[in-house]
Motif scaffolding. Structure first.
Motif, short mmCIF file in Angstrom:
data_model
loop_
_atom_site.label_atom_id
_atom_site.label_comp_id
_atom_site.label_asym_id
_atom_site.label_seq_id
_atom_site.Cartn_x
_atom_site.Cartn_y
_atom_site.Cartn_z
N ILE A 18 0.83 -1.20 0.00
CA ILE A 18 0.00 0.00 0.00
C ILE A 18 0.87 1.25 0.00
CG2 ILE A 18 -1.63 1.34 1.40
CD1 ILE A 18 -2.91 -1.35 2.18
N VAL A 19 1.91 1.26 0.81
CA VAL A 19 2.79 2.43 0.89
C VAL A 19 3.53 2.64 -0.43
CG1 VAL A 19 4.89 3.32 2.00
CG2 VAL A 19 3.04 2.37 3.38
N VAL A 23 3.05 5.90 -2.86
CA VAL A 23 4.20 6.76 -3.19
C VAL A 23 4.38 6.85 -4.70
CG1 VAL A 23 6.72 6.90 -3.06
CG2 VAL A 23 5.39 6.45 -1.01
N LEU A 24 4.23 5.74 -5.41
CA LEU A 24 4.38 5.77 -6.86
C LEU A 24 3.32 6.63 -7.52
CD1 LEU A 24 5.36 2.09 -7.71
CD2 LEU A 24 6.78 4.12 -7.86
N TYR A 25 2.06 6.47 -7.12
CA TYR A 25 1.00 7.26 -7.71
C TYR A 25 1.15 8.74 -7.39
CZ TYR A 25 -1.80 3.48 -9.61
OH TYR A 25 -2.26 2.43 -10.37
N LEU A 26 1.50 9.07 -6.15
CA LEU A 26 1.68 10.47 -5.79
C LEU A 26 2.86 11.10 -6.53
CD1 LEU A 26 0.94 10.49 -1.97
CD2 LEU A 26 -0.46 11.39 -3.82
N SER A 27 3.93 10.34 -6.71
CA SER A 27 5.07 10.89 -7.43
C SER A 27 4.74 11.10 -8.91
CB SER A 27 6.29 9.99 -7.27
OG SER A 27 6.05 8.73 -7.83
#
Length: 70
Positions: A18-19, A23-27
């Motif tokens: 999940i983390v 992080v990938l989607y937000l970046s």
């Protein structure tokens, strides 16, 4: 008691997944926002574009009253 450790490992792996995914989607999303060359509004779904007040073709969803009257 051995089965508790496997449950802990599964929960830890799920949290990691999940983390990492978040992080990938937000970046990726922040890359679209930061870069001026990328037209990030083109990648938004039609429903989200409607929330921004834009039609799918890029024109405003609501016509300006002054422009609509002759």
């Amino acid at each position: 008691m051995a089965y508790y450790s496997s449950d802990r490992i599964e929960r830890r792996n799920r949290r990691k997944a999940i983390v990492i995914t978040t992080v990938l989607y937000l970046s990726l999303f922040s890359l679209f926002l930061i870069k001026d060359e990328v037209a990030w509004r083109e990648y938004l779904p039609v429903g989200v574009q409607a929330l921004f007040g834009e039609a799918p073709n890029g024109s405003p969803a609501v016509a300006n009253v002054e422009e609509a009257r002759p």
